[in-house]
Scaffold this motif. Structure first.
Motif, short mmCIF file in Angstrom:
data_model
loop_
_atom_site.label_atom_id
_atom_site.label_comp_id
_atom_site.label_asym_id
_atom_site.label_seq_id
_atom_site.Cartn_x
_atom_site.Cartn_y
_atom_site.Cartn_z
N ILE A 20 -0.79 -11.96 -10.82
CA ILE A 20 -2.17 -12.58 -10.16
C ILE A 20 -2.22 -11.62 -8.95
CG2 ILE A 20 -3.15 -14.43 -8.91
CD1 ILE A 20 -1.73 -16.42 -10.53
N ALA A 21 -2.82 -10.54 -8.75
CA ALA A 21 -3.10 -9.67 -7.67
C ALA A 21 -3.91 -10.34 -6.93
CB ALA A 21 -3.60 -8.27 -8.18
N ASN A 22 -3.43 -11.04 -5.73
CA ASN A 22 -4.22 -11.74 -5.06
C ASN A 22 -4.23 -11.29 -3.57
OD1 ASN A 22 -5.52 -14.58 -4.05
ND2 ASN A 22 -3.54 -14.59 -2.88
N ALA A 23 -3.28 -10.42 -3.18
CA ALA A 23 -3.29 -9.86 -1.60
C ALA A 23 -4.45 -9.33 -1.26
CB ALA A 23 -2.08 -8.82 -1.57
N GLY A 24 -5.03 -9.59 -0.23
CA GLY A 24 -6.47 -8.88 0.18
C GLY A 24 -6.64 -9.09 1.71
N LYS A 25 -7.62 -8.68 2.07
CA LYS A 25 -8.25 -8.79 3.58
C LYS A 25 -9.74 -8.73 3.68
CE LYS A 25 -6.70 -5.90 6.57
NZ LYS A 25 -5.93 -4.89 7.27
N ASN A 26 -10.17 -8.90 4.82
CA ASN A 26 -11.54 -8.79 5.21
C ASN A 26 -11.76 -8.09 6.46
OD1 ASN A 26 -14.26 -8.85 4.89
ND2 ASN A 26 -14.39 -11.04 5.35
N THR A 27 -12.91 -7.34 6.43
CA THR A 27 -13.47 -6.97 7.84
C THR A 27 -14.99 -7.04 8.09
OG1 THR A 27 -13.32 -5.11 9.25
CG2 THR A 27 -13.62 -4.37 6.99
N PRO B 105 -4.50 -3.22 -6.41
CA PRO B 105 -4.30 -3.98 -7.68
C PRO B 105 -4.29 -2.97 -9.02
CG PRO B 105 -6.00 -5.35 -6.06
CD PRO B 105 -5.23 -3.94 -5.73
N ILE B 106 -4.93 -1.79 -8.61
CA ILE B 106 -5.07 -0.84 -9.71
C ILE B 106 -3.68 -0.20 -9.91
CG2 ILE B 106 -6.07 1.25 -10.14
CD1 ILE B 106 -8.70 0.47 -8.91
N ALA B 107 -3.22 -0.07 -8.80
CA ALA B 107 -1.78 0.52 -8.79
C ALA B 107 -0.83 -0.28 -9.58
CB ALA B 107 -1.18 0.89 -7.41
N MET B 108 -0.84 -1.51 -9.22
CA MET B 108 -0.08 -2.59 -9.92
C MET B 108 -0.17 -2.63 -11.29
SD MET B 108 0.27 -5.87 -7.11
CE MET B 108 1.64 -6.58 -7.82
N VAL B 109 -1.48 -2.56 -11.84
CA VAL B 109 -1.70 -2.49 -13.21
C VAL B 109 -1.29 -1.41 -13.81
CG1 VAL B 109 -3.69 -2.13 -14.93
CG2 VAL B 109 -3.90 -3.96 -13.11
N GLN B 110 -1.23 -0.10 -13.36
CA GLN B 110 -0.68 1.29 -13.68
C GLN B 110 0.74 0.95 -13.77
OE1 GLN B 110 -1.94 4.37 -14.38
NE2 GLN B 110 -3.95 3.58 -14.24
N THR C 82 0.77 -1.32 0.00
CA THR C 82 0.06 -0.09 0.06
C THR C 82 0.95 1.33 0.04
OG1 THR C 82 -0.28 -0.15 2.49
CG2 THR C 82 -1.77 -1.15 1.07
N ASP C 83 2.16 1.14 0.16
CA ASP C 83 3.10 2.15 0.07
C ASP C 83 3.50 2.36 -1.53
OD1 ASP C 83 5.47 3.79 -0.34
OD2 ASP C 83 6.22 3.09 1.51
N ALA D 145 -8.03 0.39 5.49
CA ALA D 145 -6.99 -0.53 5.19
C ALA D 145 -7.44 -1.42 3.97
CB ALA D 145 -6.58 -1.42 6.41
N LEU D 146 -8.75 -2.04 4.35
CA LEU D 146 -9.22 -3.05 3.33
C LEU D 146 -9.27 -2.53 1.92
CD1 LEU D 146 -12.16 -5.25 3.84
CD2 LEU D 146 -12.59 -3.89 1.89
N LEU D 147 -9.79 -1.18 1.68
CA LEU D 147 -9.74 -0.81 0.33
C LEU D 147 -8.56 -0.34 -0.17
CD1 LEU D 147 -12.81 1.98 0.70
CD2 LEU D 147 -13.01 -0.20 -0.22
N ASP D 148 -7.56 -0.05 0.51
CA ASP D 148 -6.13 -0.03 0.25
C ASP D 148 -5.58 -1.22 -0.50
OD1 ASP D 148 -5.97 2.76 0.95
OD2 ASP D 148 -4.92 2.36 2.91
N ILE D 149 -5.85 -2.19 0.25
CA ILE D 149 -5.22 -3.41 -0.33
C ILE D 149 -6.01 -4.15 -1.38
CG2 ILE D 149 -5.98 -5.08 1.66
CD1 ILE D 149 -2.59 -5.20 -0.12
N ASN D 150 -7.31 -4.04 -1.05
CA ASN D 150 -8.41 -4.99 -1.95
C ASN D 150 -8.37 -4.22 -3.46
OD1 ASN D 150 -8.54 -6.75 0.29
ND2 ASN D 150 -10.70 -6.78 0.35
#
Length: 277
Positions: free
Chosen positions: A100-107, A132-137, A78-79, A123-128
């Motif tokens: 494969i952007a698989n990292a994620g969490k739940n709450t 993935p959008i940042a990685m695509v970019q 998330t940095d 925190a959830l929105l940052d990683i979920n």
């Protein structure tokens, strides 16, 4: 001594000698680990990211025993600065053939009529969603230059209709589903495929912590097999298991009032008190 020399020589092999590079985030999770094992072979350079160092190293050992070259990372996804630098280093060695952007969490709400804590939602929105959008970019320009690549974004069957037990999680997975669907048409002319994966319940600590019933739960190895096969076919959507996918799809099709009545009748309207993974 000979064993040490052989291991050092194996690690010295250039990633360019491998026919494909597969980057997997969330590799210390159930699905991520199963996918790493599924892709591990002598023709593959695995780039694995995970939060749990010891578990990540153990996974790397298993994958290396299958002949794969493995590179590890535990950066904070998330940095954005750290993420951009890491992906630039990866691409300098070998542009991933598959992300494969698989990292994620739940709450989830901690009780009836109580919203999820805002810090947990952020925190959830940052990683979920954002990561993935940042990685695509960061990765798409390199894939465009090469003229090929496959982006795999992990959504959920919860994306079909938001669940009262996990409203923020449902929102994040609906968001990444819509993003992947839009991205597929945008990137197809550049030789880049996009696949959205929508799993149901897959056995894992995160799954166990989720409130509500968990029908048709799959082991992670079965999920990885289906996902890998779908990626190879460049499927637009990989959703499973069929009975649960069919039922949750109807929740998106039916009038909202009917869907919400069904959700309540099926027991998905009450929150538990167990924290996420």
């Amino acid at each position: 001594m000979n064993v040490v020399v052989k291991e050092a020589a194996k690690e010295a092999v250039s990633p360019s000698l491998h026919s494909r590079c597969v980057l997997i985030t969330g590799a210390t999770g159930a699905i991520g680990g199963a996918l790493a094992n599924a892709y591990a072979d002598p023709s593959t350079h695995l780039v694995l990211h995970g939060r749990q160092q010891e578990k990540l190293e153990a996974l790397a050992t298993t994958c290396r025993q299958k002949g794969a070259q493995v590179t590890l990372s535990t950066i904070n996804l998330t940095d954005d600065h750290a993420l951009k630098s890491w992906l630039a280093e990866v691409c300098a060695q070998q542009v991933p053939d598959i992300l494969i952007a698989n990292a994620g969490k739940n709450t989830h709400p901690q009780g009836p009529d109580i919203l999820e804590p805002w810090a947990d939602v952020q925190a959830l929105l940052d990683i979920n969603l954002k990561t993935p959008i940042a990685m695509v970019q960061h990765l798409v320009p390199a894939m465009q230059t090469r003229g090929s690549g496959q982006l795999v974004l992990i959504s959920s069957l919860a994306a079909w209709h938001g669940l009262p037990t996990t409203p923020s999680y449902s929102a994040s997975k609906a968001g990444i589903k819509a993003y992947g669907e839009g991205l597929r048409g945008l990137l197809a002319p550049h030789g880049i495929g996009v696949t959205v994966v929508m799993p149901g319940y897959v056995t894992s600590p995160m799954c166990e912590a989720m409130p509500g019933p968990k029908p048709w739960e799959w082991p992670p190895e079965r999920a990885a097999k289906v996902i890998k096969r779908g990626i190879a076919a460049n499927r637009a959507r990989i959703s499973f298991p069929f009975p649960l996918n069919f039922g949750t799809w109807w929740l998106a099709v039916l009038p909202a009032g009917v869907s919400q009545w069904l959700i309540e009748r099926l027991g998905f309207n009450h929150s538990g008190d167990t924290p996420h993974d």
